[in-house]
Write a protein that holds these residues in place. Structure first.
Motif, PDB file in Angstrom:
ATOM      1  N   PHE B  24       8.998  54.609 156.883  1.00  0.00           N
ATOM      2  CA  PHE B  24       9.940  53.578 156.229  1.00  0.00           C
ATOM      3  C   PHE B  24      10.406  54.131 155.055  1.00  0.00           C
ATOM      4  N   ASN B  25       9.885  54.861 154.130  1.00  0.00           N
ATOM      5  CA  ASN B  25      10.441  55.354 152.975  1.00  0.00           C
ATOM      6  C   ASN B  25      11.516  56.256 153.235  1.00  0.00           C
ATOM      7  N   TYR B  26      11.616  57.107 154.343  1.00  0.00           N
ATOM      8  CA  TYR B  26      12.326  58.041 154.429  1.00  0.00           C
ATOM      9  C   TYR B  26      13.834  57.179 155.279  1.00  0.00           C
ATOM     10  N   TRP B  27      13.622  56.168 155.915  1.00  0.00           N
ATOM     11  CA  TRP B  27      14.706  55.338 156.419  1.00  0.00           C
ATOM     12  C   TRP B  27      15.199  54.442 155.383  1.00  0.00           C
ATOM     13  N   TYR B  28      14.420  54.221 154.210  1.00  0.00           N
ATOM     14  CA  TYR B  28      14.791  53.157 153.201  1.00  0.00           C
ATOM     15  C   TYR B  28      15.947  54.169 152.394  1.00  0.00           C
ATOM     16  N   THR B  29      15.636  55.364 151.931  1.00  0.00           N
ATOM     17  CA  THR B  29      16.404  56.138 151.177  1.00  0.00           C
ATOM     18  C   THR B  29      17.483  56.808 151.904  1.00  0.00           C
ATOM     19  N   GLU B  30      17.246  57.232 153.218  1.00  0.00           N
ATOM     20  CA  GLU B  30      18.168  58.013 153.863  1.00  0.00           C
ATOM     21  C   GLU B  30      19.263  57.129 154.617  1.00  0.00           C
ATOM     22  N   LYS B  31      18.757  55.995 155.015  1.00  0.00           N
ATOM     23  CA  LYS B  31      19.647  55.366 156.103  1.00  0.00           C
ATOM     24  C   LYS B  31      19.997  53.985 155.429  1.00  0.00           C
ATOM     25  N   PHE B  32      18.942  53.083 155.032  1.00  0.00           N
ATOM     26  CA  PHE B  32      19.410  51.910 154.566  1.00  0.00           C
ATOM     27  C   PHE B  32      20.262  51.740 153.335  1.00  0.00           C
ATOM     28  N   LEU B  33      19.880  52.533 152.288  1.00  0.00           N
ATOM     29  CA  LEU B  33      20.611  52.605 151.138  1.00  0.00           C
ATOM     30  C   LEU B  33      21.995  53.265 151.268  1.00  0.00           C
ATOM     31  N   LYS B  34      22.125  53.964 152.236  1.00  0.00           N
ATOM     32  CA  LYS B  34      23.331  54.802 152.598  1.00  0.00           C
ATOM     33  C   LYS B  34      24.236  54.187 153.332  1.00  0.00           C
ATOM     34  N   GLY B  35      23.593  52.861 153.957  1.00  0.00           N
ATOM     35  CA  GLY B  35      24.330  52.031 154.640  1.00  0.00           C
ATOM     36  C   GLY B  35      24.602  52.528 156.103  1.00  0.00           C
ATOM     37  N   LYS B  36      23.761  53.431 156.473  1.00  0.00           N
ATOM     38  CA  LYS B  36      23.789  54.230 157.713  1.00  0.00           C
ATOM     39  C   LYS B  36      22.981  53.787 159.063  1.00  0.00           C
ATOM     40  N   SER B  37      22.419  52.556 158.625  1.00  0.00           N
ATOM     41  CA  SER B  37      21.643  52.092 159.783  1.00  0.00           C
ATOM     42  C   SER B  37      21.781  50.679 160.045  1.00  0.00           C
ATOM     43  N   VAL B  38      21.941  50.501 161.469  1.00  0.00           N
ATOM     44  CA  VAL B  38      22.167  49.150 161.771  1.00  0.00           C
ATOM     45  C   VAL B  38      21.238  48.332 162.475  1.00  0.00           C
ATOM     46  N   TYR B  39      19.852  49.092 162.441  1.00  0.00           N
ATOM     47  CA  TYR B  39      18.538  48.427 162.810  1.00  0.00           C
ATOM     48  C   TYR B  39      17.347  49.116 161.980  1.00  0.00           C
ATOM     49  N   ASN B  40      16.376  48.162 162.113  1.00  0.00           N
ATOM     50  CA  ASN B  40      15.012  48.515 161.378  1.00  0.00           C
ATOM     51  C   ASN B  40      14.203  49.342 162.326  1.00  0.00           C
ATOM     52  N   GLU B  41      14.103  50.651 161.667  1.00  0.00           N
ATOM     53  CA  GLU B  41      13.703  51.718 162.598  1.00  0.00           C
ATOM     54  C   GLU B  41      12.196  51.529 161.990  1.00  0.00           C
ATOM     55  N   CYS B  42      11.389  52.615 162.602  1.00  0.00           N
ATOM     56  CA  CYS B  42       9.767  52.405 162.328  1.00  0.00           C
ATOM     57  C   CYS B  42       9.012  51.236 163.068  1.00  0.00           C
ATOM     58  N   GLU B  43       9.795  50.734 163.925  1.00  0.00           N
ATOM     59  CA  GLU B  43       9.187  49.585 164.314  1.00  0.00           C
ATOM     60  C   GLU B  43       8.037  49.499 165.483  1.00  0.00           C
ATOM     61  N   ASP B  44       7.955  50.961 165.913  1.00  0.00           N
ATOM     62  CA  ASP B  44       6.690  51.091 166.793  1.00  0.00           C
ATOM     63  C   ASP B  44       5.358  51.515 165.852  1.00  0.00           C
ATOM     64  N   LEU B  45       5.709  52.005 164.919  1.00  0.00           N
ATOM     65  CA  LEU B  45       4.616  52.433 163.937  1.00  0.00           C
ATOM     66  C   LEU B  45       4.156  51.267 163.070  1.00  0.00           C
ATOM     67  N   TRP B  46       5.134  50.324 162.989  1.00  0.00           N
ATOM     68  CA  TRP B  46       4.827  49.068 162.478  1.00  0.00           C
ATOM     69  C   TRP B  46       4.002  48.134 163.324  1.00  0.00           C
ATOM     70  N   ALA B  47       4.462  48.218 164.434  1.00  0.00           N
ATOM     71  CA  ALA B  47       3.301  47.226 165.658  1.00  0.00           C
ATOM     72  C   ALA B  47       2.073  47.534 165.464  1.00  0.00           C
ATOM     73  N   ASP B  48       1.860  48.787 165.615  1.00  0.00           N
ATOM     74  CA  ASP B  48       0.472  49.387 165.521  1.00  0.00           C
ATOM     75  C   ASP B  48      -0.424  48.892 164.321  1.00  0.00           C
ATOM     76  N   TYR B  49       0.341  49.121 163.180  1.00  0.00           N
ATOM     77  CA  TYR B  49      -0.185  48.666 161.934  1.00  0.00           C
ATOM     78  C   TYR B  49      -0.408  47.192 161.764  1.00  0.00           C
ATOM     79  N   LYS B  50       0.504  46.424 162.141  1.00  0.00           N
ATOM     80  CA  LYS B  50       0.328  44.986 162.159  1.00  0.00           C
ATOM     81  C   LYS B  50      -0.785  44.338 163.024  1.00  0.00           C
TER      82      LYS B  50
END
Lengths: 181, 88
Positions: B24-50
């Motif tokens: 998530f931290n990588y996605w946040y800095t490199e994709k979200f803040l830069k407006g490069k992402s159109v979807y919430n990545e890391c969802e697979d890791l999230w499912a296991d954690y949740k």
């Protein structure tokens, strides 16, 4: 209700501060925070917002006069919902305690935004905490009485066991004396 | 950023959490803040954690308190308590 207000500035860009916010814990000063969990997170690409729900787990010693209220429970939990708007460059976090919230509620709102004067290098932080106690004198008295009854019972049990052992120890001596007369 | 990582309230979930956080931290800095992402990545890791934390929220009795707080200040509302939202 009591209100706590604070405004601070960080000499870093909002982008940097908002990213670092996810790594705020652990840090050497906030040792009372022992766990941070993400419970839910949703990204809205159209609005450019990211909403996150987290559970913050704290372990903090509390004043002795409050101990009887929490009944020896050593962990407390806070729920936090944050909204990041990447277009407006704002990070808003709202949090409220889950533990003991029927007695005392601390509702905190924190906003990070670029400082209007030097937006690229400075971030403004505004914090408002509303603290409301719901406990009536009656509730406190009930808690105090419950706690006192429990403590009295514990001490009474100890008293019985202690006297039992004294009686047992003296028994031989007593019978020895009784035999002589 | 962040050489030290926070732990989970449930020690059993800390590994899964840290894997997710790193992603998530990588996605946040490199994709979200830069407006490069159109979807919430890391969802697979999230499912296991949740999955892991859901079990322990229940086990440790945190779930009922959480449900109550969610009713009072819904996620969809950005965590603003309903009574406050109604005041406005």
């Amino acid at each position: 209700m009591k209100v706590f207000n604070s405004t601070q500035f960080y000499n870093y860009s909002w982008d940097y501060v908002s990213a670092a916010n996810w790594c705020k814990y652990p840090n050497e000063l906030s040792t009372h925070v022992v766990g941070v969990d993400v419970l839910r997170r949703e990204f809205d690409p159209d609005k450019g917002t990211l909403t996150t729900e987290r559970l913050i787990t704290c372990k903090q010693p509390i004043p002795r006069w409050l101990m009887f209220l929490v009944g020896g429970q050593d962990k407390s939990y806070v729920r936090e919902v944050s909204v990041i708007d990447r277009n407006q460059r704002t990070l808003t976090m709202r949090s409220c305690n889950l533990t003991m919230c029927k007695l005392l509620r601390v509702y905190e709102t924190v906003v990070y935004r670029p400082d209007p004067v030097s937006p690229a290098t400075r971030t403004r932080f505004d914090q408002v905490a509303e603290i409301t106690a719901f406990a009536s004198l009656r509730q406190l008295c009930d808690k105090l009485e419950d706690w006192s009854v429990e403590r009295f019972g514990q001490n009474a049990r100890k008293g019985k066991l202690g006297f039992d052992s004294v009686l047992k120890n003296l028994e031989e001596q007593w019978h020895g004396l009784a035999g002589k007369t | 950023m962040g050489n030290l990582m926070s732990t989970s309230f449930a020690p059993e979930c800390t590994d899964l959490k840290q894997k997710y956080d790193a992603c998530f931290n990588y996605w946040y800095t490199e994709k979200f803040l830069k407006g490069k992402s159109v979807y919430n990545e890391c969802e697979d890791l999230w499912a296991d954690y949740k999955e892991c934390i859901d079990i322990h929220l229940q086990k440790q009795g945190i779930k009922p308190m959480l449900d109550e707080a969610r009713k009072e200040a819904p996620f969809e509302n950005g965590g603003v308590p309903l009574e406050k939202a109604n005041e406005k």
